[in-house]
Enzyme design. Structure first.
Site, PDB file in Angstrom:
ATOM      1  N   CYS A  62       0.914  -1.204  -0.014  1.00 30.25           N
ATOM      2  CA  CYS A  62       0.097   0.179  -0.106  1.00 30.25           C
ATOM      3  C   CYS A  62       0.751   1.322  -0.119  1.00 30.25           C
ATOM      4  CB  CYS A  62      -0.804  -0.014   1.292  1.00 30.25           C
ATOM      5  SG  CYS A  62      -2.110  -1.224   1.556  1.00 30.25           S
ATOM      6  N   CYS A  66      -3.120   4.880   2.306  1.00 31.88           N
ATOM      7  CA  CYS A  66      -4.115   4.085   2.112  1.00 31.88           C
ATOM      8  C   CYS A  66      -5.271   4.202   2.889  1.00 31.88           C
ATOM      9  CB  CYS A  66      -3.662   2.548   2.212  1.00 31.88           C
ATOM     10  SG  CYS A  66      -4.919   1.294   1.728  1.00 31.88           S
ATOM     11  N   CYS A  93      -2.043  -2.596  -3.827  1.00 31.71           N
ATOM     12  CA  CYS A  93      -3.559  -2.640  -3.188  1.00 31.71           C
ATOM     13  C   CYS A  93      -4.596  -2.101  -4.330  1.00 31.71           C
ATOM     14  CB  CYS A  93      -3.547  -1.916  -2.110  1.00 31.71           C
ATOM     15  SG  CYS A  93      -5.057  -1.336  -1.220  1.00 31.71           S
ATOM     16  N   CYS A  96      -5.791   1.724  -2.630  1.00 35.05           N
ATOM     17  CA  CYS A  96      -4.809   2.986  -2.442  1.00 35.05           C
ATOM     18  C   CYS A  96      -4.066   3.180  -4.063  1.00 35.05           C
ATOM     19  CB  CYS A  96      -4.199   3.243  -1.346  1.00 35.05           C
ATOM     20  SG  CYS A  96      -2.800   1.764  -1.292  1.00 35.05           S
TER      21      CYS A  96
HETATM   22 ZN   LIG Z   1      -3.964   0.163   0.156  1.00 39.13          ZN
END
Ligand SMILES: [Zn+2]
Length: 257
Positions: A62, A66, A93, A96
């Protein structure tokens, strides 16, 4: 301007045996763990693009910003680049979107030749048949030295950084355009659709079309205002329930002798 990262870069490169890879591969780390952890828990936007957090329990990495509830500190590791996180087996991810992080990792300030190499890779230097040797030539150093600099400051080789950038460019095009996959593959710097599919699957653990389907579902006419309101209502109900439960716990703790 004072870099928010000035207290994060440590003078010496810390070399440690990587637990992440579960092998004897040594990972190089120029990030200060405590500073990174503080930054991600605070979702400090100044650190966006300067490091990435790998969550050991989910194998997802991330941005520091995030929106997902931060993982416990004992379950995270930090990487200087997205390429390093992917090399260690983490996938980006989907919330994000690490591919959209500003491309200004702190280690760019560490070696001018590394930042120049990065800019060249960004412009597709390694996507058009030229090699790392050619890149090193352009920078006036040996390929061996260039690879060493990259491993130390980026945690990944120039080739790995270029591969990550190709997939990132493709992901951005999938998210932001309606171009057919074949056009995206070539626009992102892949030399064939087969390579594009293979690289994308290796990083995202699903074919590129799966991510476009997600987007199509999200924006389909079925996703009406009413549906959104319903989701919002159930979310606020959930948080109200959680708050009530928390109050109850708090009250019983206070009532205890
Ligand atoms: Zn994330």
């Amino acid at each position: 301007m004072v870099s928010p990262f000035s207290d994060v870069i440590v003078g010496a490169v810390i070399t440690r045996r990587s637990r992440v890879l579960g092998s004897d591969v040594m990972s190089h780390d120029v990030l200060d763990r405590r500073a990174c952890d503080r930054a991600r828990l605070a979702r400090d936007a100044r650190f966006d693009g300067r490091f990435f957090t790998g969550v050991l329990t989910t194998r997802i990495y991330c941005r520091p910003t995030c929106p997902v509830k931060p993982a416990q500190s004992r379950n995270v590791v930090f990487f200087a680049t997205a390429a390093a996180a992917e090399r260690a087996g983490f996938r980006p991810c989907l919330r994000c979107r690490p591919e959209a992080a500003p491309g200004t990792p702190a280690w760019r300030g560490v070696a001018a030749s590394v930042s120049r190499a990065l800019r060249l890779i960004e412009r597709g230097f390694l996507d058009d048949g030229r090699s790392v040797d050619d890149l090193a030539d352009t920078l006036g150093m040996t390929a061996r030295h260039l690879r060493r600099l990259f491993l130390r400051h980026a945690g990944a080789s120039p080739t790995a950084v270029a591969a990550t950038r190709r997939v990132q460019r493709a992901k951005t095009l999938i998210d932001e355009t309606t171009l057919p996959m074949s056009a995206i593959a070539f626009a992102a710097g892949f030399t064939s659709i087969r390579r594009f599919n293979a690289a994308f699957r290796a990083v995202y653990r699903r074919p590129p079309s799966a991510l476009r389907r997600r987007r199509a579902r999200r924006q389909s006419p079925a996703d009406t205002v009413a549906a959104r309101q319903m989701r919002r209502a159930s979310l606020s109900m959930l948080s109200a329930t959680t708050a009530a439960a928390a109050r109850k716990v708090h009250a019983s703790v206070n009532a205890a002798p």
